[in-house]
Design a protein around this motif. Structure first.
Motif, PDB file in Angstrom:
ATOM      1  N   ASP A 182     -10.615   8.333   5.284  1.00 45.81           N
ATOM      2  CA  ASP A 182     -10.081   9.379   6.163  1.00 45.81           C
ATOM      3  C   ASP A 182      -9.855  10.681   5.393  1.00 45.81           C
ATOM      4  N   LEU A 183      -9.371  10.566   4.165  1.00 47.06           N
ATOM      5  CA  LEU A 183      -9.138  11.755   3.354  1.00 47.06           C
ATOM      6  C   LEU A 183     -10.442  12.484   3.061  1.00 47.06           C
ATOM      7  N   GLN A 237      -7.594   4.834   4.155  1.00 46.93           N
ATOM      8  CA  GLN A 237      -6.944   6.100   3.825  1.00 46.93           C
ATOM      9  C   GLN A 237      -7.851   6.985   2.982  1.00 46.93           C
ATOM     10  N   ARG A 238      -8.558   6.386   2.035  1.00 46.59           N
ATOM     11  CA  ARG A 238      -9.490   7.165   1.213  1.00 46.59           C
ATOM     12  C   ARG A 238     -10.643   7.713   2.054  1.00 46.59           C
ATOM     13  N   LEU A 275      -4.391   7.403  -4.426  1.00 48.19           N
ATOM     14  CA  LEU A 275      -4.926   6.254  -3.690  1.00 48.19           C
ATOM     15  C   LEU A 275      -5.853   5.467  -4.600  1.00 48.19           C
ATOM     16  N   HIS A 290       0.784  -1.232   0.000  1.00 46.25           N
ATOM     17  CA  HIS A 290       0.000   0.000   0.000  1.00 46.25           C
ATOM     18  C   HIS A 290       0.818   1.286   0.000  1.00 46.25           C
ATOM     19  N   ARG A 307      -4.110  14.260  -3.569  1.00 42.36           N
ATOM     20  CA  ARG A 307      -3.959  13.153  -2.629  1.00 42.36           C
ATOM     21  C   ARG A 307      -4.872  11.988  -3.005  1.00 42.36           C
TER      22      ARG A 307
END
Length: 244
Positions: A106-107, A103-104, A126, A69, A122
């Motif tokens: 959270d972004l 992560q996506r 991802l 990742h 960003r």
């Protein structure tokens, strides 16, 4: 890298830099991409702009294997799917696919902390979707899945935690001087905090590579050498590569 990347086997190329790259294998059933560089810009300048010189068409990409990742292995994946190979299947280990999904999410939740340009940049790095996840065998930390690329081509994807919880390596068919061989593509090396698991995984991959008849090797961090080769030279102390 020279224009057109480095062709190191009859049907296999390395694109990127001497630090981080991707591997392309041309099969009778289309192109296989292994890892996806750091950013969409890297993907464009280090592979897409070089593909024609190598005689490759990015539209022929059928499968993309993402070894773990970390962004320097996945950052250009969305560009391939969105603009060049929309029907390509993306393969990742299930533990690291879960990391990318988190992560996506959270972004998106913290979107207000960034400018629109920063947020989009960003998000672009991802992967938006993983089509095939590689899971561990029941009761084990490692696993393997055979993936049919097409009627004449099969790849072997191995979940082998160590560098990350879901590190993956792949064995693909290649040709060298007109003869068929099998190439083991390794994605990233070592993690001192997971040294014991890394040793288990390295032994698993070494055993499976022998069983499958893999006889060639490349790491998508091109400066790194095979951990199995180091362990073989250094037995019985079983030293491991320097963490990176």
């Amino acid at each position: 890298m020279p224009t057109g990347g480095v062709r190191f086997l009859d049907n296999a190329w390395y694109f990127g830099t001497d630090h981080t790259g991707l591997v392309i294998v041309r099969t009778p059933d289309g192109l296989i991409m292994l890892d996806a560089l750091t950013t969409p810009d890297d993907m464009r300048t280090q592979f897409l702009d070089q593909a024609t010189a190598a005689g490759l068409d990015p539209g022929d990409i059928r499968y993309v294997f993402l070894g773990h990742h970390h962004v320097d292995h996945v950052g250009g994946a969305n560009l391939i799917r969105d603009e060049y190979a929309p029907t390509a299947k993306f393969v990742m280990e299930q533990p690291d696919a879960a990391v990318i999904a988190a992560q996506r999410a959270d972004l998106w939740e913290r979107r207000h902390e960034y400018t629109e340009e920063e947020f989009r940049a960003r998000l672009a790095r991802l992967p938006g979707r993983i089509d095939i996840g590689i899971e561990a065998y029941p009761g084990h930390t490692v696993g393997m899945k055979r993936i049919r690329i097409g009627r004449r081509t099969t790849a072997v994807a191995m979940l082998a935690p160590g560098h990350t919880d879901g590190q993956m390596h792949v064995i693909v068919p290649v040709v060298h001087q007109g003869e068929t061989h099998k190439l083991l593509v390794w994605s990233g090396n070592d993690n001192i905090e997971m040294a014991a698991q890394y040793a288990v995984s390295a032994d698993f991959v070494q055993g499976l590579a022998g069983q499958e008849g893999a006889d060639s090797f490349i790491n998508t961090h091109a400066y790194q050498v095979p951990p199995t080769a180091i362990s073989a030279r250094s037995r019985p102390t079983r030293q491991r590569p320097t963490p990176c």
